[in-house]
Scaffold this motif. Structure first.
Motif, short mmCIF file in Angstrom:
data_model
loop_
_atom_site.label_atom_id
_atom_site.label_comp_id
_atom_site.label_asym_id
_atom_site.label_seq_id
_atom_site.Cartn_x
_atom_site.Cartn_y
_atom_site.Cartn_z
N PHE A 287 1.09 -1.28 -0.04
CA PHE A 287 0.00 0.05 0.00
C PHE A 287 0.76 1.26 0.01
O PHE A 287 1.90 1.24 0.56
N TYR B 202 0.41 5.13 1.52
CA TYR B 202 -0.25 6.22 2.42
C TYR B 202 0.11 7.48 2.07
O TYR B 202 1.39 7.65 1.91
N GLN C 175 0.41 11.30 4.15
CA GLN C 175 0.37 11.81 5.42
C GLN C 175 0.57 13.25 5.61
O GLN C 175 1.84 13.64 5.25
N ARG D 173 1.22 16.60 10.66
CA ARG D 173 0.44 16.55 12.13
C ARG D 173 -1.10 15.90 11.72
O ARG D 173 -1.76 16.33 12.59
N GLU E 280 -3.05 12.11 10.64
CA GLU E 280 -2.73 10.55 10.50
C GLU E 280 -2.60 10.28 8.86
O GLU E 280 -3.16 10.85 8.08
N PRO E 281 -2.16 8.95 8.96
CA PRO E 281 -1.97 8.56 7.60
C PRO E 281 -3.12 8.11 6.91
O PRO E 281 -4.12 7.57 7.65
N LEU F 215 -4.98 6.17 3.62
CA LEU F 215 -4.65 5.44 2.55
C LEU F 215 -4.82 6.01 1.05
O LEU F 215 -5.83 6.70 0.89
N LEU G 265 3.97 7.43 2.45
CA LEU G 265 4.69 6.04 3.31
C LEU G 265 4.11 4.88 2.64
O LEU G 265 3.20 4.82 2.08
N ARG H 215 2.24 -5.69 3.90
CA ARG H 215 1.56 -6.60 5.07
C ARG H 215 2.43 -7.86 5.13
O ARG H 215 2.80 -8.39 4.02
N LEU I 107 0.45 -4.19 9.25
CA LEU I 107 1.18 -3.46 8.14
C LEU I 107 2.57 -2.92 8.79
O LEU I 107 2.58 -2.54 10.00
N ILE I 108 3.51 -3.17 8.00
CA ILE I 108 4.92 -2.70 8.26
C ILE I 108 5.19 -1.45 7.49
O ILE I 108 4.83 -1.43 6.19
N PHE I 109 5.45 -0.44 8.11
CA PHE I 109 5.68 0.93 7.36
C PHE I 109 7.19 1.27 7.10
O PHE I 109 8.06 1.13 7.89
N GLY I 110 7.37 2.16 5.84
CA GLY I 110 8.67 2.41 5.89
C GLY I 110 8.60 3.70 6.45
O GLY I 110 7.48 4.32 7.21
N GLN I 111 9.65 4.57 6.63
CA GLN I 111 9.94 5.98 7.19
C GLN I 111 9.40 6.86 6.66
O GLN I 111 9.12 7.91 7.31
N TYR J 246 -0.56 1.85 16.95
CA TYR J 246 0.99 2.29 16.51
C TYR J 246 1.46 3.38 17.15
O TYR J 246 0.87 4.22 17.79
N GLN K 85 9.76 9.62 11.54
CA GLN K 85 9.52 8.14 11.37
C GLN K 85 8.21 7.58 10.94
O GLN K 85 7.31 8.25 11.18
N GLY K 86 8.57 6.17 10.36
CA GLY K 86 7.26 5.99 10.05
C GLY K 86 6.41 5.09 11.18
O GLY K 86 6.93 4.80 12.24
N PRO K 87 4.98 4.94 11.20
CA PRO K 87 4.44 4.33 12.26
C PRO K 87 5.16 2.65 12.74
O PRO K 87 5.34 2.08 11.92
N LEU L 299 -1.35 6.30 17.47
CA LEU L 299 -2.19 5.99 16.39
C LEU L 299 -3.06 4.76 16.59
O LEU L 299 -2.31 3.69 16.85
N TYR M 112 -5.75 -0.16 6.46
CA TYR M 112 -6.62 0.22 7.38
C TYR M 112 -7.02 1.81 7.43
O TYR M 112 -6.26 2.41 6.98
N PHE N 203 -6.89 4.93 9.96
CA PHE N 203 -6.55 5.43 11.20
C PHE N 203 -7.11 6.60 11.99
O PHE N 203 -7.87 7.09 11.20
N GLY N 204 -7.11 6.63 13.28
CA GLY N 204 -7.76 7.65 13.94
C GLY N 204 -6.76 8.73 13.92
O GLY N 204 -5.64 8.69 13.32
N ARG O 137 -1.13 12.95 20.54
CA ARG O 137 0.11 13.46 20.58
C ARG O 137 0.68 13.62 21.95
O ARG O 137 0.15 14.34 22.75
#
Lengths: 110, 113
Positions: A34, A36, A38, A41, A43-44, A46, A87, A91, A98-102, B35, B41-43, B91, B102, B104-105, B109
């Protein structure tokens, strides 16, 4: 080695430019991919899923290369509103996490 | 469809204090995730629930972090005692069945001073 790695940023491009982000993953058994977006400030959210055959949504094109274990996101005709952090997320083959990149920051300038 | 609700939006505490965050997922979503996202950085996944059972808590610092999801709906994440390095956005996300991306909310912070 991190499980998911992205191009370091930031990318600063003029409006109308085409920009590409790459993301590599280490687990060859990964099943779903996926992108995402962001905003600062926030949230990510999709942006799009990445399918094996590649897929397009307007100005956005996502591709998957399983052999080389990377995914890419191409943004054509960049808009000021595209400025955000992108991002990639992978999966794992277990459980659905889900594992995210930086993240890679994009700044589109007038 | 209502989104993922989180509270509070912001929290400032001193180190060694305790703090709790609350999450209400999208109605009907069986899978819930917490998360941690540190600035730049990423989550990073802390814990994953399927209904009220824990699926993955391998990256949860269990000496200070705890989470529960009673009745398979709302969830709380607690930190006790907090450290400076816990400053981050926490998160919550939910998914119908873990097969798609998915939602996210808006996150909480946390600043630890």
């Amino acid at each position: 080695r991190k499980e998911v790695e992205q191009d370091p940023g930031p990318f600063n491009v003029p409006e109308g430019a085409t920009v590409a982000f790459n993301c590599t993953y280490s687990n060859s058994a990964s099943q779903s991919f996926f992108w995402y977006r962001q905003d600062c400030r926030k949230e990510p959210k999709l942006l799009m899923s990445v399918y094996s055959s590649g897929n397009e949504d307007g100005r956005f094109t996502a591709q998957l290369n399983r052999a080389s274990q990377y995914i890419s996101l191409l943004i054509r005709d960049s808009k000021l509103s595209d400025s955000a952090t992108y991002l990639c997320a992978v999966r794992s083959n277990q459980g659905g996490k889900l594992i995210f990149g930086q993240g890679t920051e994009l700044s589109v300038k007038p | 469809e209502a989104g993922v609700a989180q509270s509070p939006r912001y929290k400032i505490i001193e180190k060694r204090q305790s703090v709790a965050f609350w999450c209400n997922p999208i109605s009907g979503h069986a899978t819930l995730y917490w998360y941690q996202q540190i600035l730049g950085q990423g989550p990073k996944l802390l814990i994953q629930f399927q209904n009220n059972g824990v699926v993955d808590d391998s990256q949860l610092p269990k000496d200070r972090f705890s989470a529960e999801r009673l009745k398979g709906v709302d969830s709380t994440l607690k930190i006790q005692p907090a450290k400076l390095e816990d400053s981050a956005v926490y998160l919550c996300a939910s998914s119908l069945d873990g097969t798609y991306g998915y939602t996210f909310g808006s996150g909480t912070r946390l600043t630890v001073v």
